[in-house]
Design an enzyme around this catalytic site. Structure first.
Site, mmCIF file in Angstrom:
data_model
loop_
_atom_site.group_PDB
_atom_site.id
_atom_site.type_symbol
_atom_site.label_atom_id
_atom_site.label_comp_id
_atom_site.label_asym_id
_atom_site.label_seq_id
_atom_site.Cartn_x
_atom_site.Cartn_y
_atom_site.Cartn_z
ATOM 1 N N GLU B 46 0.769 -1.215 0.070
ATOM 2 C CA GLU B 46 -0.027 0.067 0.125
ATOM 3 C C GLU B 46 0.883 1.338 -0.067
ATOM 4 O O GLU B 46 1.802 1.299 0.874
ATOM 5 C CB GLU B 46 -0.888 0.050 1.214
ATOM 6 C CG GLU B 46 -1.792 -1.242 1.083
ATOM 7 C CD GLU B 46 -2.319 -1.777 2.560
ATOM 8 O OE1 GLU B 46 -2.258 -0.943 3.429
ATOM 9 O OE2 GLU B 46 -2.975 -2.874 2.701
ATOM 10 N N GLU B 77 -4.573 -6.992 2.707
ATOM 11 C CA GLU B 77 -3.281 -7.624 3.128
ATOM 12 C C GLU B 77 -3.482 -9.314 3.074
ATOM 13 O O GLU B 77 -2.374 -9.690 2.570
ATOM 14 C CB GLU B 77 -3.162 -7.305 4.687
ATOM 15 C CG GLU B 77 -2.597 -6.112 5.177
ATOM 16 C CD GLU B 77 -3.845 -5.231 5.271
ATOM 17 O OE1 GLU B 77 -5.086 -5.617 4.814
ATOM 18 O OE2 GLU B 77 -3.677 -3.884 4.901
ATOM 19 N N ASP B 102 0.588 -3.809 12.577
ATOM 20 C CA ASP B 102 -0.891 -4.007 13.270
ATOM 21 C C ASP B 102 -2.046 -4.462 12.152
ATOM 22 O O ASP B 102 -2.902 -4.719 12.549
ATOM 23 C CB ASP B 102 -1.275 -2.697 13.874
ATOM 24 C CG ASP B 102 0.083 -1.912 14.627
ATOM 25 O OD1 ASP B 102 -0.139 -1.907 16.039
ATOM 26 O OD2 ASP B 102 1.161 -1.897 14.100
ATOM 27 N N ILE B 104 -1.171 -6.620 9.632
ATOM 28 C CA ILE B 104 -0.742 -7.998 8.944
ATOM 29 C C ILE B 104 -2.012 -8.980 9.299
ATOM 30 O O ILE B 104 -2.130 -9.829 8.497
ATOM 31 C CB ILE B 104 0.621 -8.496 9.426
ATOM 32 C CG1 ILE B 104 1.193 -9.369 8.465
ATOM 33 C CG2 ILE B 104 0.454 -8.858 10.712
ATOM 34 C CD1 ILE B 104 2.625 -9.469 8.696
ATOM 35 N N PRO B 106 -5.111 -9.403 8.691
ATOM 36 C CA PRO B 106 -5.838 -9.932 7.596
ATOM 37 C C PRO B 106 -5.126 -10.882 6.605
ATOM 38 O O PRO B 106 -5.803 -11.593 5.917
ATOM 39 C CB PRO B 106 -6.346 -8.645 6.661
ATOM 40 C CG PRO B 106 -6.335 -7.768 7.777
ATOM 41 C CD PRO B 106 -5.115 -7.964 8.823
ATOM 42 N N HIS B 146 -0.975 1.162 15.879
ATOM 43 C CA HIS B 146 0.338 1.500 15.235
ATOM 44 C C HIS B 146 1.569 1.186 15.897
ATOM 45 O O HIS B 146 2.647 1.736 15.946
ATOM 46 C CB HIS B 146 0.360 3.134 14.515
ATOM 47 C CG HIS B 146 -0.501 3.361 13.787
ATOM 48 N ND1 HIS B 146 -1.884 3.827 14.002
ATOM 49 C CD2 HIS B 146 -0.656 3.399 12.488
ATOM 50 C CE1 HIS B 146 -2.610 4.070 12.985
ATOM 51 N NE2 HIS B 146 -2.051 3.597 12.155
#
Ligand code: TPP
Lengths: 431, 354
Positions: B46, B77, B102, B104, B106, B146
């Site tokens: 992204e 993801e 944070d 990752i 999915p 985050h």
């Protein structure tokens, strides 16, 4: 303050949850006359470069070629020569014989698990014949037909199903989760729909490299509910990937009917339209229609015109797997009442109708298939059956986790072998 | 000081002009070098393309190597990791970026059930030679979405490697090793130290990497091997096992307290350099484990068990763990959560008490 769990006291109408329910349950008389199957030959065959927005008719209708008169109709007729048709029929007969024998083998305790593709043979065999042999396929677990088309040795399939010492996958995978890079056949996962974005990734890679090979994936209609399927559609559309996303809508996902994947609201093919993906809904029991759809989608992909989603409308004629008994949740009549018939019978009748086949030859072919499977099974049994000690050497359990064996796995391998020797006095009691 | 990377001859280092980079620049350089060396390397994620990534790790790479090699992806993801598996099966060597660790989750099924097991389940027919880069860790007022350190989720998975650099020098060399590795590698970048090492005192000015000896990053291609820990400093009083940001915090605390600690920067959690750990703990007899992640079932638990199992008769005190608390990463109370100098100092005192 009001109790947030108490129903609202407003005078708005009460809401109601819809929980889908299939039309027929065990004991019910099945009647599929409400399903609109159109007529063979009634769907137009557009140019492969068509914009998906123009494909609504094809996404909601049904591409059919073979009619009740056993002849091929309309623009989707792939006009295959009789030899190719007989080859196709031969593959379908062989996979059916294979499924029969392997199912029985499981019942006889030769392996733990098996899954048939009965009634759905056309949805893998015809597409596999329409693709080039080096196009990459990402199957689900009911596409054993592809392996037969690609000439994968039957004995290797059985070795895998038996998890024996000759199993190329070293006894690591559940039966039928084949893999053969040599046959451009991706390793089958038990995790539903994961293969969909993988196929898109492979197709993207092929495009990045300026290759000419395309990719195709297969997924059950139930599994289209997984996020992976939708990620695959998004990526396929965004990068205009040269990929064919096949959805085998066999009406059932174990005991859940297609309504739980959204079939009460729309077709699976129509999902493609929302993504801007070309979409075809095809009679999955019509091998000619299946072939023609794949041929169309492959042309589209090879012309850099992008992905296609194909829904094969078919019926899972048998249980989900050896662990399933469909009499517990669906009407036993559904199979006979299925309005689109049986794919093997339909192709056979077509060949007979055009004067290229007859009942005697068919019976002889069936016999030959059964004999061939039986003989190959015997041959494979020499390599062992599940649980009879003719497995791979113990250390292989620890290999291929990583390219190299790290220290912790080496230590664990030593432990496993120690345990084995403590129990049997030797690492391999039978082998 | 960092030991020299195993693959670098000494003469190469002395010949190299001394250049100082921050961690982002070092990562960018590793990616640039690998894109140039290996036509099968591709980068996606992204905002990584034209813009160059929210942390600028891929800045300039699309312009230099083309859109076919470095491109943006949909915000998916699952899709990013899923297509990376397929690209790996084709023969590419994808380096996907997950914008923050944070996010990752999915993609976890594609990592755990697919990438990690592909070699095994296909008996080597197919591999997933991807390197998933992702900024991780807190200390930047990122709130719970985050700041997480989810490394233990990945070290628990057979088939994955987990790498965490602590310096610009190592970030470049480890990333090159990770990209060349034929197994899937999770490459967590401690974002708190992208721009400078961190003493743990959030109220003191940030020290830039320039002043740190390990910001000297050789030009060109070099590797820091996976599975080799770095001895940050030798010492006799106790062994500190740490990685990422916490290497620097622990180092600062030991310096401040005047403790003669031997500090190991683990660099890779799987495969772990067990020999280096054993050698150090057998020498010092005391072991402190420091990580920022939550405590329960954190990687510190694994380290503690390993040290206890393998070095028990050398231990003079129970192994100590200093970690984040078992709460989501808070926003306003970030520094109360962070395993900073006070928590580390207390643990050191306890370890050295008798
Ligand atoms: C991610 C995941 N969830 C659940 C299952 C268990 N499961 C195996 S097959 C199946 C049904 C799949 O149905 P469908 O996609 O329609 O394919 P079909 O079996 O009809 O060919 C389920 C739920 C699984 N294997 N993977």
């Amino acid at each position: 303050m009001a109790d947030p769990r108490a129903p609202s006291e407003s005078n708005r109408p009460a809401l109601a949850l819809h929980v889908p329910e299939p039309k027929y349950r065990p004991g019910d008389k099945a009647d599929f006359s409400h399903i609109d199957i159109g007529q063979p030959g009634d769907q137009p065959r557009p140019d492969e470069g068509i914009h998906p927005s123009q494909m609504a008719g094809l996404a909601y209708g049904l591409v059919r070629v073979l009619g009740d008169d056993n002849h091929a109709h309309g623009p989707w007729n792939p006009r295959l020569d009789p030899e190719t048709l007989r080859t196709m029929l031969g593959h379908m007969a062989l996979v059916r014989a294979f499924d029969e024998r392997m199912f029985r083998g499981q019942r006889q305790g030769k392996t733990s698990f098996y899954m048939k593709c009965t009634g759905e043979e056309a949805t893998s065999i015809a597409p596999a014949m329409a693709l080039a042999s080096d196009d990459m396929v990402f199957p689900s677990y009911r596409q054993q037909g592809i392996l037969l088309v690609r000439g994968y040795p039957l004995i290797e399939m059985i070795n895998q199903i038996y998890s024996n010492k000759a199993d190329k996958l070293k006894g690591r995978q559940l039966p039928i989760m084949y893999s053969s890079r040599e046959h451009s056949f991706f390793s089958i996962s038990g995790n539903l729909a994961t293969q969909c974005p993988q196929a898109v990734g492979w197709a993207m890679a092929s495009a990045i490299k300026g290759d000419s090979r395309i990719a195709a994936s297969w997924v059950g209609e139930g599994s289209t509910a997984e996020g992976d399927f939708h990620s695959a559609c998004t990526f396929a559309a965004v990068y205009n990937a040269p990929v064919i996303l096949n959805v085998v809508n066999n009406q059932w996902a174990i005991s859940s009917f297609s309504g739980f994947a959204g079939a009460e609201r729309t077709t699976f093919a129509a999902r493609g339209l929302g993504y801007g993906i070309a979409a075809l809904r095809v009679d999955g029991n019509d091998a000619l229609a299946c072939y023609a759809a794949t041929e169309w989608a492959a042309n589209r992909a090879r012309g850099n015109d992008g992905p296609t989603l194909i829904e094969y409308f078919t019926y899972r004629a048998e249980g989900h797997s050896t662990s399933d008994d469909p009499s517990g949740y669906r009407s036993a009549q559904e199979r006979e009442e299925w309005p689109l018939g049986d794919p093997v019978t339909r192709l056979k009748n077509h060949l007979i109708a055009i004067g290229e086949w007859d009942e005697q030859r068919h019976a002889a072919m069936d016999l030959e298939c059964a004999e061939r499977v039986k003989a190959t099974t015997k041959e494979a049994e020499k390599n062992g059956i599940l649980g009879h000690g003719l497995h791979h050497p113990f250390h292989t359990m620890f290999e291929d986790v990583y390219e190299d064996l790290p220290w912790h796995l080496e230590e664990q391998a030593e432990q496993a072998i120690r345990e084995r020797i403590a129990k049997f006095g030797t690492e391999r009691p039978f082998g | 000081m960092s030991d020299q990377p195993a693959t670098l001859g000494e003469n190469v280092l002395t010949d190299a002009p001394e250049r100082r980079l921050n961690m982002i620049e070092a990562i960018n350089e590793a990616l640039d070098i690998m894109l140039a060396r290996d036509p099968d390397v591709i980068i996606m994620g992204e905002d990584v393309g034209y813009f160059g990534g929210v942390f600028r790790a891929t800045a300039g790479l699309q312009a230099k190597h083309g859109k076919n090699r470095v491109f943006d992806t949909p915000i998916s993801e699952c899709g990013i990791i899923g297509v990376a598996v397929g690209m790996g099966a084709y023969g590419l060597r994808p380096v996907p970026e997950i914008q923050f660790a944070d996010y990752i989750y999915p993609g976890l099924d594609q990592l755990i059930s697919e990438a990690a097991r592909l070699r095994y389940r296909s008996a080597g027919d197919y591999i997933a030679p991807m390197t998933v880069r992702s900024p991780f860790g807190g200390g930047i007022f990122g709130g719970q979405t985050h700041s997480q350190s989810p490394e233990a989720l990945f070290t628990h998975v057979a088939g994955l490697k987990t790498v965490i650099p602590a310096t610009p020098h190592d970030a470049k060399g480890l990333l090159i090793s990770a990209i060349e590795d034929n197994d899937p590698v999770i490459f967590f970048e401690p974002k708190r130290i992208y721009n400078g090492p961190f003493s743990g005192y959030y109220d003191k000015p940030v020290e830039p990497w320039k002043k740190h000896p390990d910001s000297v990053v050789p030009e060109g291609y070099y590797k820091v091997p996976l599975g080799k820990a770095r001895v940050v400093q030798e010492g006799e009083a106790l062994t500190v096992l740490a990685y990422g940001t916490m290497v620097h915090v622990a180092e600062a605390v030991c310096r401040e307290k005047g403790v003669d600690a031997e500090i190991l920067d683990l660099r890779t959690l799987v495969p772990l350099d067990i020999k280096a750990i054993e050698a150090s703990v057998e020498k010092t007899g005391r072991c402190l484990i420091v990580h920022e992640a939550t405590r329960t079932s954190g990687f510190g638990a694994e380290l503690s068990a390993l040290v206890t199992e393998r070095c028990f008769y050398h231990l003079e005190a129970p192994v100590e763990r200093v970690t984040g608390f078992d709460t989501p990463y808070p926003h306003s109370l970030e520094w109360a959560y962070f395993p900073g100098p006070v928590r580390i100092g207390e643990a050191i005192d306890k370890l050295l008490k008798d």
